[in-house]
Enzyme design. Sequence first.
Site, PDB file in Angstrom:
ATOM      1  N   ARG A 138       0.753  -0.969   0.104  1.00  8.79           N
ATOM      2  CA  ARG A 138       0.181   0.447  -0.095  1.00  8.79           C
ATOM      3  C   ARG A 138       1.005   1.104   0.272  1.00  8.79           C
ATOM      4  O   ARG A 138       0.637   2.354  -0.271  1.00  8.79           O
ATOM      5  CB  ARG A 138      -1.268  -0.101   1.167  1.00  8.79           C
ATOM      6  N   ARG A 187      10.005   6.175  -2.468  1.00 12.72           N
ATOM      7  CA  ARG A 187      11.226   6.603  -3.135  1.00 12.72           C
ATOM      8  C   ARG A 187      12.191   6.920  -2.860  1.00 12.72           C
ATOM      9  O   ARG A 187      12.484   6.975  -2.400  1.00 12.72           O
ATOM     10  CB  ARG A 187       9.754   7.860  -3.583  1.00 12.72           C
ATOM     11  N   ARG A 238      -9.470  -5.921  13.327  1.00 12.25           N
ATOM     12  CA  ARG A 238      -8.831  -5.107  14.459  1.00 12.25           C
ATOM     13  C   ARG A 238      -9.888  -3.434  14.371  1.00 12.25           C
ATOM     14  O   ARG A 238     -10.222  -3.139  13.677  1.00 12.25           O
ATOM     15  CB  ARG A 238      -7.211  -4.591  13.588  1.00 12.25           C
ATOM     16  N   ARG A 295      -0.134   6.378  16.446  1.00 11.17           N
ATOM     17  CA  ARG A 295      -0.303   7.098  15.488  1.00 11.17           C
ATOM     18  C   ARG A 295      -0.948   8.211  16.223  1.00 11.17           C
ATOM     19  O   ARG A 295      -1.898   8.534  17.512  1.00 11.17           O
ATOM     20  CB  ARG A 295      -0.686   6.937  13.841  1.00 11.17           C
ATOM     21  N   GLU A 317      -3.977   6.962  18.233  1.00  8.01           N
ATOM     22  CA  GLU A 317      -4.775   5.674  18.338  1.00  8.01           C
ATOM     23  C   GLU A 317      -4.102   4.120  19.124  1.00  8.01           C
ATOM     24  O   GLU A 317      -2.585   4.380  18.579  1.00  8.01           O
ATOM     25  CB  GLU A 317      -4.782   5.102  16.567  1.00  8.01           C
ATOM     26  N   TYR A 328      -9.836  -5.006   2.410  1.00  6.99           N
ATOM     27  CA  TYR A 328      -9.033  -3.478   2.433  1.00  6.99           C
ATOM     28  C   TYR A 328      -9.374  -3.008   1.667  1.00  6.99           C
ATOM     29  O   TYR A 328      -8.246  -2.118   1.020  1.00  6.99           O
ATOM     30  CB  TYR A 328      -7.713  -3.809   3.244  1.00  6.99           C
ATOM     31  N   ASP A 331      -9.886   0.615   0.778  1.00  9.11           N
ATOM     32  CA  ASP A 331     -10.285   2.554  -0.009  1.00  9.11           C
ATOM     33  C   ASP A 331     -11.732   2.672  -0.481  1.00  9.11           C
ATOM     34  O   ASP A 331     -11.861   2.150  -0.606  1.00  9.11           O
ATOM     35  CB  ASP A 331      -8.452   2.859   0.041  1.00  9.11           C
TER      36      ASP A 331
HETATM   37  N1  UDP Z   1       3.105   0.649   7.693  1.00  5.50           N
HETATM   38  C1  UDP Z   1       4.015   0.560   8.866  1.00  5.50           C
HETATM   39  N2  UDP Z   1       4.559   2.135   9.588  1.00  5.50           N
HETATM   40  C2  UDP Z   1       3.903   3.176   9.193  1.00  5.50           C
HETATM   41  C3  UDP Z   1       2.662   3.658   8.584  1.00  5.50           C
HETATM   42  C4  UDP Z   1       2.534   2.095   8.295  1.00  5.50           C
HETATM   43  O1  UDP Z   1       4.688  -0.510   8.961  1.00  5.50           O
HETATM   44  O2  UDP Z   1       4.975   4.263   9.528  1.00  5.50           O
HETATM   45  C5  UDP Z   1       2.454  -0.260   7.555  1.00  5.50           C
HETATM   46  C6  UDP Z   1       0.860  -0.912   8.594  1.00  5.50           C
HETATM   47  O3  UDP Z   1       1.197  -2.479   8.967  1.00  5.50           O
HETATM   48  C7  UDP Z   1      -0.267  -0.048   8.045  1.00  5.50           C
HETATM   49  C8  UDP Z   1       0.522  -0.842   6.700  1.00  5.50           C
HETATM   50  O4  UDP Z   1       1.818  -0.714   6.016  1.00  5.50           O
HETATM   51  O5  UDP Z   1      -0.778  -0.621   8.682  1.00  5.50           O
HETATM   52  C9  UDP Z   1      -0.461   0.242   5.783  1.00  5.50           C
HETATM   53  O6  UDP Z   1      -0.327   1.653   5.927  1.00  5.50           O
HETATM   54  P1  UDP Z   1      -1.042   2.080   5.738  1.00  5.50           P
HETATM   55  O7  UDP Z   1      -0.666   4.242   6.138  1.00  5.50           O
HETATM   56  O8  UDP Z   1      -2.153   2.297   4.696  1.00  5.50           O
HETATM   57  O9  UDP Z   1      -2.677   2.500   7.000  1.00  5.50           O
HETATM   58  P2  UDP Z   1      -3.747   3.228   7.394  1.00  5.50           P
HETATM   59  O10 UDP Z   1      -3.647   4.216   6.850  1.00  5.50           O
HETATM   60  O11 UDP Z   1      -4.799   1.601   6.004  1.00  5.50           O
HETATM   61  O12 UDP Z   1      -4.110   1.914   8.726  1.00  5.50           O
END
Ligand code: UDP
Length: 372
Positions: free
Chosen positions: A171, A175, A247, A277, A298, A346, A348
């Site tokens: 996901r 870069r 979850r 986060r 969260e 999952y 979006d």
């Molecule tokens: N992820 C991580 N560290 C980060 C951000 C994301 O390990 O700092 C991993 C985590 O497993 C997450 C996945 O990457 O579920 C996808 O991230 P995304 O930001 O798409 O998650 P969402 O916003 O859907 O919770």
Amino acid sequence: MRIGLAGAGLACAVIARELAMQGHRVEVHERRDHVGGNCHTERDERSGVMLHRYGPHIFHTDDDDVWAYVNRFATFRPYVHRVKACVNGRVYSLPINLHTINQFAGDAMSPQQARAWVTQRSTLANEPPCSFEDQALRTVGHALYEAFFKGYTRKQWGIDPKLLPASVMARLPVRFNYNDNYFAHRHQGIPESGYTAMVARMLDHPRIGVQLGSQLGQADLGHFDHVFFSGPIDEFFGRELGMLPYRTLDFQRIDSDGDVQGCAVMNQCDEAVPFTRITEHAHFAPWETHRRSVCFREFSRAAGPQDTPYYPVHLVEGNSLLQRYQAMARDEPRVTFVGRLGTFRYLDMDMTIRHALNTAQAFQMRETVCAD
Ligand code: UDP
């Protein structure tokens, strides 16, 4: 035809709208006291900030039709999602980009040098990558994986990243330039008046009735010619085979009289920090000004039967329980399962809308053929 929809989130709102436009009578039953599903937004009384009640939602898509569709129901303001990550007491840029790599290495590498730096540290665990960990080791290498992904992912999903599919890691872009836009899609924005107002406009049609605080389930099928169900697929069947793994999130609110962290989302990647986060919602509406601010920590945990499910948990090894529920769903020709929870995917927001539009179109075509 009399159509019933369980849930007033994006999936059902789009289907309701499309089928009402085709002339069907549509009844939407939503068990909560508001429409909008998990992208529900509301004004905070204390600060005046628009809150994303069930966690942040940023609309982004490459699908021109979906972008045009949502813009019919809301005025979207430009918004570019730029996430920061806190690792071991330092703040980094996310997703992993040239700035992150240089910050992490304490260096000033060029794109080529950074690529070589990552390649030296990466391993091709499995080829093609099947797990989250394989994908991470392949694309960012061991050091960045340990710092940014391993701990966060264990907190977010409650399991070892070796057990999660590569698609979860995929996901996120990686870069070798300084582009720190979290998303790679051409369209990105947030509705000026919030998502709930957008969904309410979708549902505002003379042939759509909406009942809040009302649950539509298996026992109500007799009242309708067809039902679209956007709740958890296992819940529809009374969880008779057991509960699918989801979850859920707990939010801890922090009020403040000023800007708390200077950005919308600060990930906490260290496993020792119990939350994943901190989101500061004023930053999701940079066109507004507020004196006060509000943040949410969260916390992710396994959802129990009474909890709000947010994320369906998929494993590399697959899920035979899901397959059994899906087989039961195929035996319900008058029910279509939609949305993130109904399809256990999952999804979006843009994908949810795309699937909902396709589902409504397929339904209409089937009805037209049957009528002929
Ligand atoms: N992820 C991580 N560290 C980060 C951000 C994301 O390990 O700092 C991993 C985590 O497993 C997450 C996945 O990457 O579920 C996808 O991230 P995304 O930001 O798409 O998650 P969402 O916003 O859907 O919770």
